[in-house]
Design a protein around this motif. Structure first.
Motif, short mmCIF file in Angstrom:
data_model
loop_
_atom_site.label_atom_id
_atom_site.label_comp_id
_atom_site.label_asym_id
_atom_site.label_seq_id
_atom_site.Cartn_x
_atom_site.Cartn_y
_atom_site.Cartn_z
N PRO A 124 1.50 2.30 11.04
CA PRO A 124 1.03 1.40 10.24
C PRO A 124 -0.36 1.77 9.38
N LEU A 142 2.79 -5.06 0.25
CA LEU A 142 3.68 -5.48 1.33
C LEU A 142 5.26 -5.51 0.56
N SER A 147 6.26 -1.49 3.61
CA SER A 147 5.90 -2.44 4.85
C SER A 147 7.25 -2.92 5.60
N ALA A 152 2.02 -3.31 6.63
CA ALA A 152 1.63 -2.48 5.79
C ALA A 152 1.88 -1.00 6.34
#
Length: 396
Positions: A124, A142, A147, A152
């Motif tokens: 991430p 996103l 994501s 994200a």
């Protein structure tokens, strides 16, 4: 957009982003898709002196291809992070390279990103450590290809739509539907082109979504077996119409210029090159919408140079650098402020950079996985490996 760039390898094959059905929709949640738990970088430290990148051709220009095109050396001077870049020709190659553990970040495309996330190869991203992230267009953040469940996994870089291009002298009336490339009775048989990649199956699915609603297709990258079989059968029927499948931008331009090809899928950058070459062509976003792509910079879970990787991600989406790479490569920039920095002041208009309505009709490439990307849990969807096998059968 430099012709030299294309000659250097602007093939961008097999996928540069898909979503929940609309370019502007979704929050990245895929039912049943649970990637390994990996913590993002919590704070920035001192740069490690270098960063190892995997990127598409044209994304890490340092002046060696064109002396006037260089956003790498200014980054190195500002950060002290030397850029070591490896150009990849396909998404599969990117995935393989990232799994070696030798690279810190990658400009992943939609048909690679979920594979990288699922395998724990990328981590991430802590967007709070990337100041320029705040200026990225909201409809790129996103999303289902960058994501998972609101977390994200990357920084949007640029995007483009897969357009319908046609010869304005020969194709009349001007087409407004993908029917022009799928109609068995087409008068342009043998003069039609299609993108040479398994992800093109999504183009057929998108057309069926509009023309055969009984199939229940919501997302062209989330196909159950019945939906998938219908899409594959449509492409097998289309095979009789195809003069050539393309993956090389330069050859596509030449084919349209010579008249060997009269209509088919394209990218805006190819259309611009064809017009520069005096080919009588125009493009349209058909009424059914179109597939497209959105590239994302992702950081390796075990990056050896994470601080420099984060500095690179912030740099490449800064207004100045993002404008340069978008204009050189031929894509819409991800940073809204980049539109004030392009050499061609009409560039962002040409590439629809800030046209939200335009992008709602673009279904960005994504990685088909068994967990249906459209949220269905009562069926399994056909994964990308099956798409790859089917594409071989389609082409014969």
């Amino acid at each position: 957009m430099s012709t030299a760039l294309v000659a250097a390898g602007l093939l961008v094959a097999a996928g540069c982003g898909g979503d929940d059905g609309k370019g502007g929709g979704g929050g990245g949640t895929v039912a049943g898709f649970n990637p390994p738990k990996i913590a993002p970088l919590q704070s920035l430290g001192k740069g490690e002196g270098q960063v190892n990148l995997v990127a598409w051709a044209g994304y890490t220009e340092n002046g060696s291809n064109d002396k006037s095109v260089d956003w790498v050396h200014p980054f190195e001077k500002q950060t002290g992070c030397k850029v070591n870049a490896k150009t990849a020709g396909t998404s599969d190659e990117m995935v393989t390279l990232m799994k070696t553990g030798q690279y810190d970040a990658v400009s992943a495309s939609g048909d690679a990103s979920l594979r990288l996330i699922a395998s724990g190869t990328v981590a991430p991203v802590n967007t709070a450590l990337i100041p320029n992230y705040s200026d990225i267009f909201d409809d790129l953040k996103l999303k289902p290809w960058n994501s998972v469940k609101g977390v994200a996994y990357g920084v949007p870089h640029g995007r483009g739509a897969n357009m319908l291009m046609y010869n304005t002298d020969k194709v009349k009336p001007a087409p407004d539907s993908w029917k022009a490339v799928f109609d068995p009775a087409s008068p342009y048989k043998g003069k039609i082109t299609a993108y040479d990649s398994p992800i093109y199956i999504a183009d057929a699915a998108l057309y069926l979504k509009a023309t055969q609603p009984a199939l229940g297709i919501k997302d062209p990258y989330a196909l159950d077996q019945k939906q998938f079989d219908a899409s594959v059968n449509l492409l097998k029927q289309q095979k009789a119409l195809i003069g050539e499948y393309w993956s090389d931008a330069t050859k596509s331009v030449q084919s349209f210029k010579s008249g060997d090809t009269l209509l088919g899928t394209t990218w805006q950058v190819i259309a611009n090159m064809a017009k520069d070459a005096k080919a009588p062509v125009a493009t349209v976003l058909p009424k059914e919408g179109a597939t497209g792509w959105s590239d994302t910079w992702m950081v390796a879970a075990k990056a050896q140079h994470p601080n420099c990787a984060y500095q690179w991600m912030n740099w490449i989406v800064s207004p100045e650098a993002n404008a340069q790479v978008a204009e050189y490569f031929g894509e819409a920039p991800s940073n809204a402020k980049a539109c004030t920095k392009t050499t061609d002041k009409k560039f962002c208009d040409t590439y629809h950079a800030a046209d939200d309505l335009y992008w709602t009709n673009v279904h960005y490439w994504n990685t088909p996985i068994p967990q249906c990307l459209d949220g269905r849990t009562n069926v399994k969807c056909v994964d990308y490996s099956a798409w790859t096998r089917a594409w071989t059968e389609i082409k014969g």
